[in-house]
Design an enzyme around this catalytic site. Sequence first.
Site, short mmCIF file in Angstrom:
data_model
loop_
_atom_site.label_atom_id
_atom_site.label_comp_id
_atom_site.label_asym_id
_atom_site.label_seq_id
_atom_site.Cartn_x
_atom_site.Cartn_y
_atom_site.Cartn_z
N CYS A 190 31.78 13.16 59.84
CA CYS A 190 30.37 13.70 60.94
C CYS A 190 29.12 13.85 59.79
O CYS A 190 28.86 13.98 58.73
CB CYS A 190 31.10 15.55 60.77
SG CYS A 190 29.31 16.41 62.10
N CYS A 368 28.60 14.55 67.41
CA CYS A 368 27.61 15.43 66.70
C CYS A 368 26.99 16.18 67.08
O CYS A 368 25.90 16.04 67.23
CB CYS A 368 27.55 14.33 65.77
SG CYS A 368 26.85 14.97 64.03
P1 FAD Z 1 41.91 15.96 58.82
O1 FAD Z 1 41.92 17.40 60.10
O2 FAD Z 1 41.46 16.12 58.25
O3 FAD Z 1 43.91 15.47 58.69
C1 FAD Z 1 43.99 15.31 57.88
C2 FAD Z 1 45.61 16.01 57.08
O4 FAD Z 1 46.36 14.93 56.83
C3 FAD Z 1 45.10 17.06 56.53
O5 FAD Z 1 45.91 18.05 57.55
C4 FAD Z 1 46.17 16.43 55.36
O6 FAD Z 1 46.35 17.60 54.67
C5 FAD Z 1 46.90 15.61 55.76
N1 FAD Z 1 47.21 14.92 54.72
C6 FAD Z 1 46.27 14.19 53.72
N2 FAD Z 1 47.18 13.43 53.11
C7 FAD Z 1 48.49 13.29 53.60
C8 FAD Z 1 50.10 13.45 52.60
N3 FAD Z 1 49.54 12.16 51.78
N4 FAD Z 1 50.69 13.33 53.55
C9 FAD Z 1 51.08 14.72 54.58
N5 FAD Z 1 49.43 14.97 54.86
C10 FAD Z 1 48.63 14.67 54.11
N6 FAD Z 1 33.51 16.57 63.20
C11 FAD Z 1 32.89 17.17 65.11
O7 FAD Z 1 33.59 16.88 66.12
N7 FAD Z 1 32.19 17.64 65.20
C12 FAD Z 1 31.35 18.59 63.48
O8 FAD Z 1 30.30 19.24 64.13
C13 FAD Z 1 32.20 17.92 62.75
N8 FAD Z 1 31.36 18.49 61.26
C14 FAD Z 1 32.11 18.65 60.97
C15 FAD Z 1 31.28 19.38 59.25
C16 FAD Z 1 32.23 19.72 58.24
C17 FAD Z 1 31.41 20.39 57.40
C18 FAD Z 1 33.90 18.80 57.62
C19 FAD Z 1 34.20 18.32 56.96
C20 FAD Z 1 33.73 17.37 58.79
C21 FAD Z 1 32.89 17.96 60.35
N9 FAD Z 1 33.45 17.14 61.35
C22 FAD Z 1 33.16 17.52 63.06
C23 FAD Z 1 34.56 16.38 60.84
C24 FAD Z 1 36.02 16.85 61.37
O9 FAD Z 1 36.55 17.71 60.81
C25 FAD Z 1 36.99 15.24 61.79
O10 FAD Z 1 36.21 14.23 61.61
C26 FAD Z 1 38.92 15.39 61.69
O11 FAD Z 1 38.78 16.87 61.29
C27 FAD Z 1 39.27 14.45 61.85
O12 FAD Z 1 40.65 14.70 61.72
P2 FAD Z 1 41.90 14.01 61.09
O13 FAD Z 1 43.03 14.26 62.00
O14 FAD Z 1 41.60 12.51 61.50
O15 FAD Z 1 41.78 14.09 59.93
#
Ligand code: FAD
Length: 439
Positions: A190, A368
Amino acid sequence: MAALNRLRHLGSVCSSRSVCNSRSVCTRPSEHYRCLVLGGGSGGITMSSRMKRRLGAEHVAVVEPSEMHYYQPIWTLVGAGAKTVSSSGRSTASVVPSGVKWIKSRVEEINPQKNTVRTNDGMEISYEYLIVALGLQLHYEKIKGLPEAFEHPKIGSNYSVQTVEKTWRALQDFREGNAVFSFPNTPVKCAGAPQKIAYLTDAFLRKNGRRAQANIVYNTSLPVLFGVKHYADALWDVVKSRDITVNLRHNLVEVRPDKQEAVFQNLDHPEDLKVIEYEMLHVTPPMGPSAVIKGSSLADEAGWLDVNKETLQHKRFPNVFGIGDCTNVPTAKTAAAVAAQSAILDRTIRSVLDNRTPDTKYDGYTSCPLVTSYNTVMLAEFDFNMQPLETFPLDQRVERRTMYHMKAHMMPQLYWHGLLKGLWGGPEPYRKLLHLGFK
Ligand code: FAD
Ligand code: UQ1
Protein backbone atom coordinates in the site's frame (compact mmCIF):
# COMPACT_ATOMS: atom_id res chain seq x y z
CA MET A 1 9.91 -4.88 25.73
CA ALA A 2 7.85 -7.92 24.81
CA ALA A 3 6.49 -5.98 21.84
CA LEU A 4 10.01 -5.06 20.80
CA ASN A 5 11.13 -8.65 20.91
CA ARG A 6 8.18 -9.58 18.74
CA LEU A 7 9.28 -6.98 16.22
CA ARG A 8 12.85 -8.26 16.29
CA HIS A 9 11.95 -11.88 15.90
CA LEU A 10 8.87 -11.68 13.70
CA GLY A 11 8.69 -15.37 13.26
CA SER A 12 10.63 -17.25 15.86
CA VAL A 13 7.57 -19.07 17.23
CA CYS A 14 8.68 -22.53 18.29
CA SER A 15 6.94 -25.64 19.57
CA SER A 16 7.56 -29.31 19.19
CA ARG A 17 5.22 -31.79 17.58
CA SER A 18 7.72 -34.66 17.59
CA VAL A 19 6.29 -38.00 18.72
CA CYS A 20 8.61 -40.05 20.93
CA ASN A 21 8.19 -43.79 21.55
CA SER A 22 9.11 -45.60 24.77
CA ARG A 23 12.75 -45.87 23.69
CA SER A 24 12.80 -42.11 23.10
CA VAL A 25 13.20 -42.43 19.36
CA CYS A 26 11.60 -39.28 17.95
CA THR A 27 9.75 -39.34 14.66
CA ARG A 28 8.47 -36.35 12.72
CA PRO A 29 4.80 -36.63 11.86
CA SER A 30 4.09 -36.08 8.18
CA GLU A 31 0.85 -35.11 6.51
CA HIS A 32 -0.41 -34.85 2.95
CA TYR A 33 -2.96 -32.49 1.39
CA ARG A 34 -4.14 -32.06 -2.18
CA CYS A 35 -3.86 -28.31 -1.70
CA LEU A 36 -1.51 -26.73 0.82
CA VAL A 37 -1.72 -22.98 1.43
CA LEU A 38 1.26 -21.19 3.00
CA GLY A 39 0.26 -18.13 5.05
CA GLY A 40 -3.11 -17.32 6.56
CA GLY A 41 -3.24 -13.61 5.76
CA SER A 42 -5.52 -11.96 3.19
CA GLY A 43 -4.43 -14.11 0.23
CA GLY A 44 -4.03 -17.37 2.17
CA ILE A 45 -7.47 -17.35 3.85
CA THR A 46 -9.15 -16.20 0.62
CA MET A 47 -7.60 -19.03 -1.39
CA SER A 48 -8.35 -21.58 1.37
CA SER A 49 -12.04 -20.65 1.01
CA ARG A 50 -11.92 -20.94 -2.77
CA MET A 51 -10.00 -24.25 -2.69
CA LYS A 52 -12.43 -25.67 -0.13
CA ARG A 53 -15.23 -25.04 -2.66
CA ARG A 54 -13.23 -26.58 -5.48
CA LEU A 55 -11.70 -29.63 -3.77
CA GLY A 56 -13.59 -30.17 -0.50
CA ALA A 57 -12.46 -28.94 2.93
CA GLU A 58 -10.69 -32.18 3.91
CA HIS A 59 -8.23 -31.76 1.04
CA VAL A 60 -7.07 -28.28 2.04
CA ALA A 61 -4.70 -27.11 4.80
CA VAL A 62 -3.29 -23.69 5.66
CA VAL A 63 -0.03 -23.13 7.54
CA GLU A 64 -0.09 -19.98 9.68
CA PRO A 65 1.63 -19.43 13.06
CA SER A 66 -0.31 -16.35 14.27
CA GLU A 67 -3.27 -16.58 16.66
CA MET A 68 -4.69 -13.37 15.20
CA HIS A 69 -5.61 -12.28 11.67
CA TYR A 70 -5.55 -8.51 11.03
CA TYR A 71 -7.31 -6.33 8.50
CA GLN A 72 -4.22 -4.18 7.88
CA PRO A 73 -5.83 -1.49 5.65
CA ILE A 74 -7.69 -0.07 8.66
CA TRP A 75 -4.41 0.62 10.52
CA THR A 76 -4.18 3.93 8.64
CA LEU A 77 -7.30 5.03 10.53
CA VAL A 78 -6.12 3.42 13.80
CA GLY A 79 -2.94 5.52 13.65
CA ALA A 80 -5.13 8.62 13.34
CA GLY A 81 -7.48 7.63 16.18
CA ALA A 82 -10.51 7.06 13.92
CA LYS A 83 -10.68 3.28 14.59
CA THR A 84 -9.45 0.99 17.37
CA VAL A 85 -6.76 -1.61 16.87
CA SER A 86 -9.05 -4.26 18.38
CA SER A 87 -11.55 -3.65 15.58
CA SER A 88 -8.84 -4.67 13.07
CA GLY A 89 -8.29 -8.21 14.37
CA ARG A 90 -10.12 -11.51 14.61
CA SER A 91 -8.80 -14.88 15.73
CA THR A 92 -7.20 -16.98 13.01
CA ALA A 93 -9.40 -19.86 14.19
CA SER A 94 -12.48 -17.83 13.24
CA VAL A 95 -11.29 -17.00 9.71
CA VAL A 96 -9.94 -20.40 8.63
CA PRO A 97 -12.84 -21.93 6.68
CA SER A 98 -14.61 -24.67 8.64
CA GLY A 99 -13.27 -28.12 7.88
CA VAL A 100 -10.00 -26.78 6.45
CA LYS A 101 -7.02 -27.88 8.55
CA TRP A 102 -5.18 -25.03 10.29
CA ILE A 103 -1.56 -26.05 10.87
CA LYS A 104 -0.40 -23.60 13.51
CA SER A 105 3.27 -23.63 12.55
CA ARG A 106 5.80 -21.54 10.72
CA VAL A 107 7.06 -22.68 7.32
CA GLU A 108 10.83 -22.99 7.39
CA GLU A 109 11.64 -24.64 4.10
CA ILE A 110 9.88 -25.27 0.80
CA ASN A 111 11.15 -28.09 -1.37
CA PRO A 112 9.25 -27.93 -4.69
CA GLN A 113 11.37 -30.69 -6.22
CA LYS A 114 9.94 -33.11 -3.62
CA ASN A 115 6.55 -31.35 -3.26
CA THR A 116 7.13 -30.90 0.46
CA VAL A 117 7.25 -28.18 3.06
CA ARG A 118 9.03 -28.32 6.44
CA THR A 119 7.80 -26.40 9.47
CA ASN A 120 9.55 -24.99 12.54
CA ASP A 121 8.21 -27.85 14.65
CA GLY A 122 9.66 -30.52 12.40
CA MET A 123 6.60 -31.52 10.37
CA GLU A 124 7.04 -32.49 6.77
CA ILE A 125 3.90 -31.77 4.76
CA SER A 126 3.52 -33.00 1.20
CA TYR A 127 1.16 -31.56 -1.37
CA GLU A 128 -0.21 -31.96 -4.86
CA TYR A 129 -0.81 -28.21 -5.34
CA LEU A 130 0.89 -25.45 -3.38
CA ILE A 131 -0.41 -21.88 -2.98
CA VAL A 132 2.16 -19.48 -1.57
CA ALA A 133 0.71 -16.47 0.26
CA LEU A 134 3.47 -15.60 2.73
CA GLY A 135 3.22 -11.80 2.42
CA LEU A 136 6.36 -9.68 2.76
CA GLN A 137 8.73 -8.91 5.62
CA LEU A 138 9.12 -5.62 7.47
CA HIS A 139 12.70 -4.53 8.18
CA TYR A 140 12.61 -1.86 10.88
CA GLU A 141 16.07 -3.08 11.92
CA LYS A 142 17.53 -1.73 8.67
CA ILE A 143 17.08 1.80 10.04
CA LYS A 144 19.77 2.61 12.61
CA GLY A 145 18.22 3.12 16.04
CA LEU A 146 15.16 0.97 15.29
CA PRO A 147 13.29 -0.91 16.57
CA GLU A 148 14.61 0.30 19.99
CA ALA A 149 13.45 3.87 19.27
CA PHE A 150 9.83 2.67 19.53
CA GLU A 151 10.43 2.47 23.30
CA HIS A 152 10.42 6.28 23.21
CA PRO A 153 7.44 8.58 22.70
CA LYS A 154 6.76 10.72 19.61
CA ILE A 155 7.43 7.93 17.13
CA GLY A 156 5.03 5.44 15.61
CA SER A 157 4.40 3.26 12.58
CA ASN A 158 1.08 2.22 11.07
CA TYR A 159 2.76 -0.79 9.46
CA SER A 160 2.78 -3.09 12.49
CA VAL A 161 0.20 -4.01 15.09
CA GLN A 162 2.77 -3.35 17.84
CA THR A 163 3.44 0.25 16.82
CA VAL A 164 0.26 1.55 15.19
CA GLU A 165 -1.21 2.92 18.44
CA LYS A 166 2.07 4.78 19.05
CA THR A 167 1.29 6.91 15.99
CA TRP A 168 -2.01 8.01 17.58
CA ARG A 169 -0.26 8.73 20.90
CA ALA A 170 2.36 10.88 19.14
CA LEU A 171 -0.34 12.75 17.23
CA GLN A 172 -2.30 13.51 20.40
CA ASP A 173 0.88 14.63 22.20
CA PHE A 174 1.93 16.96 19.37
CA ARG A 175 2.41 20.53 20.56
CA GLU A 176 4.81 22.41 18.29
CA GLY A 177 7.51 21.54 15.72
CA ASN A 178 8.08 19.14 12.85
CA ALA A 179 5.76 16.21 12.06
CA VAL A 180 7.91 14.00 9.83
CA PHE A 181 6.80 11.09 7.59
CA SER A 182 9.05 8.62 5.76
CA PHE A 183 8.83 6.30 2.72
CA PRO A 184 11.64 3.70 2.35
CA ASN A 185 13.87 2.84 -0.59
CA THR A 186 12.24 -0.58 -1.18
CA PRO A 187 8.96 -1.94 -2.57
CA VAL A 188 6.20 -1.40 0.02
CA LYS A 189 2.66 -2.65 0.56
CA CYS A 190 0.00 0.00 0.00
CA ALA A 191 2.34 2.68 -1.28
CA GLY A 192 -0.24 5.36 -0.46
CA ALA A 193 -0.33 4.62 3.29
CA PRO A 194 2.88 6.55 4.15
CA GLN A 195 1.32 9.79 2.89
CA LYS A 196 -2.27 9.10 4.07
CA ILE A 197 -1.13 9.49 7.69
CA ALA A 198 0.48 12.86 6.81
CA TYR A 199 -2.90 14.12 5.50
CA LEU A 200 -4.69 12.81 8.60
CA THR A 201 -2.12 14.52 10.81
CA ASP A 202 -2.79 17.78 8.99
CA ALA A 203 -6.54 17.32 9.46
CA PHE A 204 -6.19 16.42 13.17
CA LEU A 205 -4.01 19.44 13.94
CA ARG A 206 -6.36 21.79 12.07
CA LYS A 207 -9.33 20.41 13.99
CA ASN A 208 -7.48 21.01 17.25
CA GLY A 209 -6.19 24.47 16.44
CA ARG A 210 -2.54 23.41 16.40
CA ARG A 211 -1.83 23.43 12.67
CA ALA A 212 -0.07 26.83 12.75
CA GLN A 213 2.50 25.41 15.20
CA ALA A 214 3.27 22.45 12.92
CA ASN A 215 5.58 21.96 9.99
CA ILE A 216 4.48 18.79 8.16
CA VAL A 217 7.28 17.15 6.15
CA TYR A 218 6.79 14.11 3.89
CA ASN A 219 10.19 12.68 2.90
CA THR A 220 10.01 9.95 0.27
CA SER A 221 12.70 7.86 -1.37
CA LEU A 222 10.68 7.87 -4.59
CA PRO A 223 11.30 10.36 -7.40
CA VAL A 224 7.51 11.01 -7.55
CA LEU A 225 4.72 11.67 -5.04
CA PHE A 226 2.71 8.67 -6.34
CA GLY A 227 3.51 6.13 -9.06
CA VAL A 228 0.47 6.89 -11.21
CA LYS A 229 0.71 10.34 -12.79
CA HIS A 230 -3.07 10.71 -13.09
CA TYR A 231 -3.38 10.68 -9.27
CA ALA A 232 0.05 12.19 -8.52
CA ASP A 233 -1.00 15.44 -10.23
CA ALA A 234 -4.10 15.64 -8.03
CA LEU A 235 -2.06 14.76 -4.92
CA TRP A 236 0.36 17.63 -5.60
CA ASP A 237 -2.69 19.94 -5.37
CA VAL A 238 -3.59 18.31 -2.05
CA VAL A 239 -0.12 18.77 -0.52
CA LYS A 240 -0.04 22.39 -1.70
CA SER A 241 -3.48 23.20 -0.31
CA ARG A 242 -2.58 21.55 3.03
CA ASP A 243 0.83 23.30 3.17
CA ILE A 244 2.79 20.05 3.41
CA THR A 245 6.48 20.03 2.48
CA VAL A 246 7.45 17.14 0.19
CA ASN A 247 11.09 16.13 -0.31
CA LEU A 248 11.64 13.51 -3.04
CA ARG A 249 14.55 11.02 -3.00
CA HIS A 250 14.98 11.38 0.78
CA ASN A 251 15.49 8.08 2.62
CA LEU A 252 15.29 7.63 6.40
CA VAL A 253 18.54 5.99 7.57
CA GLU A 254 18.70 6.71 11.31
CA VAL A 255 16.50 7.67 14.26
CA ARG A 256 18.00 9.28 17.40
CA PRO A 257 15.10 9.15 19.84
CA ASP A 258 16.99 10.75 22.76
CA LYS A 259 17.48 13.94 20.71
CA GLN A 260 14.28 13.47 18.67
CA GLU A 261 16.28 13.56 15.45
CA ALA A 262 15.69 11.73 12.17
CA VAL A 263 18.49 11.40 9.63
CA PHE A 264 17.64 11.30 5.92
CA GLN A 265 19.99 10.47 3.04
CA ASN A 266 19.61 12.27 -0.27
CA LEU A 267 19.59 9.31 -2.67
CA ASP A 268 20.88 11.44 -5.54
CA HIS A 269 23.83 12.67 -3.42
CA PRO A 270 24.44 9.81 -0.94
CA GLU A 271 27.07 11.78 0.99
CA ASP A 272 24.41 14.38 1.78
CA LEU A 273 22.78 13.53 5.16
CA LYS A 274 20.07 15.82 6.55
CA VAL A 275 19.21 15.82 10.25
CA ILE A 276 15.70 16.95 11.15
CA GLU A 277 14.39 17.42 14.65
CA TYR A 278 10.93 15.91 15.10
CA GLU A 279 8.02 16.44 17.45
CA MET A 280 6.33 13.46 15.76
CA LEU A 281 7.85 10.82 13.45
CA HIS A 282 5.94 8.26 11.40
CA VAL A 283 8.15 5.47 10.04
CA THR A 284 7.34 3.32 7.03
CA PRO A 285 9.90 0.52 7.31
CA PRO A 286 11.99 -0.96 4.50
CA MET A 287 10.31 -4.13 3.23
CA GLY A 288 11.53 -7.21 1.42
CA PRO A 289 10.62 -10.73 0.33
CA SER A 290 9.83 -13.56 2.73
CA ALA A 291 13.10 -15.22 3.84
CA VAL A 292 11.53 -18.65 3.28
CA ILE A 293 10.84 -17.89 -0.38
CA LYS A 294 14.15 -16.13 -0.85
CA GLY A 295 15.97 -19.22 0.42
CA SER A 296 14.13 -21.57 -1.96
CA SER A 297 14.21 -22.42 -5.64
CA LEU A 298 10.84 -20.67 -6.01
CA ALA A 299 12.41 -17.21 -5.88
CA ASP A 300 13.40 -14.82 -8.64
CA GLU A 301 16.73 -13.02 -8.44
CA ALA A 302 15.41 -10.47 -5.98
CA GLY A 303 13.83 -13.12 -3.72
CA TRP A 304 10.14 -12.69 -4.68
CA LEU A 305 7.99 -15.69 -5.72
CA ASP A 306 8.59 -16.06 -9.46
CA VAL A 307 5.12 -16.35 -11.05
CA ASN A 308 3.59 -15.67 -14.43
CA LYS A 309 2.01 -12.24 -13.97
CA GLU A 310 -1.15 -13.13 -15.91
CA THR A 311 -1.92 -16.62 -14.54
CA LEU A 312 -0.13 -16.49 -11.13
CA GLN A 313 1.27 -19.97 -11.84
CA HIS A 314 4.93 -20.48 -10.91
CA LYS A 315 7.26 -20.10 -13.89
CA ARG A 316 9.17 -23.37 -13.27
CA PHE A 317 6.94 -25.48 -10.99
CA PRO A 318 3.47 -25.81 -12.59
CA ASN A 319 1.81 -27.16 -9.41
CA VAL A 320 2.90 -24.07 -7.44
CA PHE A 321 0.93 -20.79 -7.43
CA GLY A 322 1.26 -17.44 -5.71
CA ILE A 323 -0.92 -14.58 -4.56
CA GLY A 324 -0.41 -11.22 -2.89
CA ASP A 325 2.57 -9.38 -1.49
CA CYS A 326 5.02 -12.33 -1.70
CA THR A 327 4.99 -12.51 -5.51
CA ASN A 328 6.96 -10.67 -8.19
CA VAL A 329 3.74 -9.62 -9.98
CA PRO A 330 4.60 -6.07 -11.11
CA THR A 331 1.69 -4.24 -9.54
CA ALA A 332 1.18 -2.31 -6.30
CA LYS A 333 0.92 -4.70 -3.35
CA THR A 334 -2.57 -4.30 -1.82
CA ALA A 335 -5.53 -6.29 -0.51
CA ALA A 336 -7.48 -4.96 -3.49
CA ALA A 337 -4.90 -6.66 -5.74
CA VAL A 338 -5.31 -9.85 -3.68
CA ALA A 339 -9.07 -9.70 -4.36
CA ALA A 340 -8.62 -9.44 -8.13
CA GLN A 341 -5.82 -12.05 -8.09
CA SER A 342 -7.96 -14.53 -6.12
CA ALA A 343 -10.55 -14.71 -8.92
CA ILE A 344 -7.79 -15.15 -11.51
CA LEU A 345 -5.94 -17.79 -9.50
CA ASP A 346 -9.14 -19.74 -8.91
CA ARG A 347 -9.63 -19.94 -12.69
CA THR A 348 -5.97 -20.81 -13.30
CA ILE A 349 -6.18 -23.70 -10.85
CA ARG A 350 -9.46 -24.88 -12.39
CA SER A 351 -7.68 -25.08 -15.76
CA VAL A 352 -4.77 -27.02 -14.27
CA LEU A 353 -7.18 -29.44 -12.55
CA ASP A 354 -8.95 -29.95 -15.90
CA ASN A 355 -5.61 -30.54 -17.65
CA ARG A 356 -5.99 -27.38 -19.72
CA THR A 357 -3.41 -24.65 -20.22
CA PRO A 358 -4.44 -21.65 -18.12
CA ASP A 359 -5.73 -18.84 -20.30
CA THR A 360 -6.37 -16.34 -17.48
CA LYS A 361 -5.09 -12.81 -17.92
CA TYR A 362 -4.66 -10.72 -14.78
CA ASP A 363 -4.50 -7.06 -15.79
CA GLY A 364 -2.68 -5.92 -12.64
CA TYR A 365 -5.80 -4.38 -11.03
CA THR A 366 -4.90 -2.75 -7.72
CA SER A 367 -6.37 0.03 -5.66
CA CYS A 368 -5.33 2.50 -3.03
CA PRO A 369 -7.99 4.54 -1.24
CA LEU A 370 -5.95 7.71 -0.57
CA VAL A 371 -7.36 9.04 2.69
CA THR A 372 -6.89 12.82 2.56
CA SER A 373 -8.77 13.78 5.77
CA TYR A 374 -11.18 12.35 8.38
CA ASN A 375 -13.98 12.41 5.82
CA THR A 376 -12.46 12.37 2.34
CA VAL A 377 -10.78 9.79 0.09
CA MET A 378 -9.38 9.93 -3.44
CA LEU A 379 -9.91 6.39 -4.80
CA ALA A 380 -6.92 5.40 -6.93
CA GLU A 381 -7.42 2.26 -9.05
CA PHE A 382 -4.95 1.23 -11.73
CA ASP A 383 -3.32 -1.61 -13.70
CA PHE A 384 0.08 -3.01 -14.75
CA ASN A 385 0.65 -0.05 -17.05
CA MET A 386 0.00 2.43 -14.23
CA GLN A 387 -3.12 3.51 -16.12
CA PRO A 388 -6.34 4.28 -14.21
CA LEU A 389 -8.79 1.35 -14.16
CA GLU A 390 -11.66 2.99 -12.31
CA THR A 391 -14.82 1.31 -11.03
CA PHE A 392 -17.05 4.36 -10.85
CA PRO A 393 -18.05 6.58 -13.78
CA LEU A 394 -16.87 9.66 -11.85
CA ASP A 395 -13.66 11.67 -11.71
CA GLN A 396 -11.99 9.57 -8.99
CA ARG A 397 -9.23 12.16 -8.54
CA VAL A 398 -11.76 14.23 -6.62
CA GLU A 399 -11.62 13.85 -2.82
CA ARG A 400 -15.04 12.46 -1.84
CA ARG A 401 -16.96 11.77 1.36
CA THR A 402 -18.69 8.77 -0.25
CA MET A 403 -15.31 7.16 -0.89
CA TYR A 404 -14.30 7.75 2.74
CA HIS A 405 -17.48 6.00 3.82
CA MET A 406 -16.58 3.13 1.50
CA LYS A 407 -13.03 2.90 2.91
CA ALA A 408 -13.92 3.22 6.60
CA HIS A 409 -17.22 1.36 6.80
CA MET A 410 -17.92 -0.76 3.71
CA MET A 411 -14.45 -2.17 2.92
CA PRO A 412 -14.00 -3.94 6.29
CA GLN A 413 -17.35 -5.71 5.79
CA LEU A 414 -16.41 -6.61 2.21
CA TYR A 415 -13.12 -7.98 3.54
CA TRP A 416 -14.41 -10.16 6.38
CA HIS A 417 -17.61 -11.37 4.70
CA GLY A 418 -16.72 -11.23 1.00
CA LEU A 419 -13.00 -11.54 0.29
CA LEU A 420 -12.03 -13.98 3.05
CA LYS A 421 -15.02 -16.21 2.22
CA GLY A 422 -13.88 -16.39 -1.40
CA LEU A 423 -16.92 -14.46 -2.60
CA TRP A 424 -15.27 -11.17 -3.65
CA GLY A 425 -12.93 -11.24 -6.64
CA GLY A 426 -12.54 -7.49 -7.08
CA PRO A 427 -14.79 -4.90 -8.70
CA GLU A 428 -14.31 -5.83 -12.39
CA PRO A 429 -17.92 -7.02 -13.02
CA TYR A 430 -19.27 -3.84 -11.39
CA ARG A 431 -16.83 -1.68 -13.35
CA LYS A 432 -18.08 -3.18 -16.60
CA LEU A 433 -21.70 -2.71 -15.56
CA LEU A 434 -21.23 0.85 -14.33
CA HIS A 435 -19.38 1.87 -17.46
CA LEU A 436 -22.09 0.67 -19.86
CA GLY A 437 -22.90 3.64 -22.00
CA PHE A 438 -19.80 5.57 -20.83
CA LYS A 439 -16.61 6.00 -22.75
P1 FAD B 1 -0.55 -10.78 4.48
O1 FAD B 1 -1.99 -10.44 4.62
O2 FAD B 1 0.43 -9.89 5.17
O3 FAD B 1 -0.39 -12.29 5.01
C1 FAD B 1 0.82 -12.98 5.05
C2 FAD B 1 0.66 -14.09 6.09
O4 FAD B 1 1.75 -14.99 6.01
C3 FAD B 1 0.64 -13.55 7.53
O5 FAD B 1 -0.52 -13.99 8.19
C4 FAD B 1 1.90 -14.13 8.15
O6 FAD B 1 1.77 -14.40 9.53
C5 FAD B 1 2.10 -15.37 7.33
N1 FAD B 1 3.49 -15.84 7.31
C6 FAD B 1 4.61 -15.12 7.12
N2 FAD B 1 5.67 -15.91 7.17
C7 FAD B 1 5.22 -17.17 7.39
C8 FAD B 1 5.85 -18.43 7.51
N3 FAD B 1 7.17 -18.57 7.44
N4 FAD B 1 5.07 -19.52 7.70
C9 FAD B 1 3.71 -19.41 7.74
N5 FAD B 1 3.07 -18.23 7.64
C10 FAD B 1 3.83 -17.13 7.46
N6 FAD B 1 -4.45 -2.76 0.92
C11 FAD B 1 -5.55 -2.26 0.28
O7 FAD B 1 -6.07 -2.90 -0.64
N7 FAD B 1 -6.09 -1.04 0.58
C12 FAD B 1 -5.57 -0.29 1.58
O8 FAD B 1 -6.07 0.80 1.87
C13 FAD B 1 -4.43 -0.78 2.30
N8 FAD B 1 -3.88 -0.05 3.29
C14 FAD B 1 -2.86 -0.59 4.03
C15 FAD B 1 -2.36 0.14 5.11
C16 FAD B 1 -1.37 -0.39 5.92
C17 FAD B 1 -0.85 0.41 7.07
C18 FAD B 1 -0.87 -1.70 5.65
C19 FAD B 1 0.18 -2.30 6.56
C20 FAD B 1 -1.33 -2.43 4.57
C21 FAD B 1 -2.33 -1.88 3.74
N9 FAD B 1 -2.83 -2.57 2.63
C22 FAD B 1 -3.90 -2.05 1.93
C23 FAD B 1 -2.09 -3.75 2.12
C24 FAD B 1 -2.73 -5.10 2.44
O9 FAD B 1 -3.00 -5.23 3.81
C25 FAD B 1 -1.78 -6.21 1.98
O10 FAD B 1 -1.38 -5.95 0.65
C26 FAD B 1 -2.45 -7.58 2.06
O11 FAD B 1 -2.76 -7.89 3.37
C27 FAD B 1 -1.56 -8.64 1.42
O12 FAD B 1 -2.06 -9.92 1.65
P2 FAD B 1 -1.05 -11.16 1.70
O13 FAD B 1 -1.88 -12.36 1.94
O14 FAD B 1 -0.16 -11.13 0.53
O15 FAD B 1 -0.12 -10.87 2.97
C1 UQ1 C 1 -11.00 -3.96 -2.75
O1 UQ1 C 1 -11.50 -4.85 -3.43
C2 UQ1 C 1 -10.33 -4.28 -1.54
O2 UQ1 C 1 -10.26 -5.58 -1.13
C3 UQ1 C 1 -11.27 -6.05 -0.33
C4 UQ1 C 1 -9.72 -3.27 -0.80
O3 UQ1 C 1 -9.02 -3.65 0.29
C5 UQ1 C 1 -9.36 -3.28 1.50
C6 UQ1 C 1 -9.80 -1.90 -1.20
O4 UQ1 C 1 -9.26 -1.02 -0.51
C7 UQ1 C 1 -10.51 -1.58 -2.43
C8 UQ1 C 1 -10.62 -0.14 -2.81
C9 UQ1 C 1 -11.06 -2.59 -3.18
C10 UQ1 C 1 -11.77 -2.28 -4.49
C11 UQ1 C 1 -13.25 -2.23 -4.29
C12 UQ1 C 1 -14.08 -1.34 -4.82
C13 UQ1 C 1 -15.54 -1.45 -4.54
C14 UQ1 C 1 -13.64 -0.20 -5.66
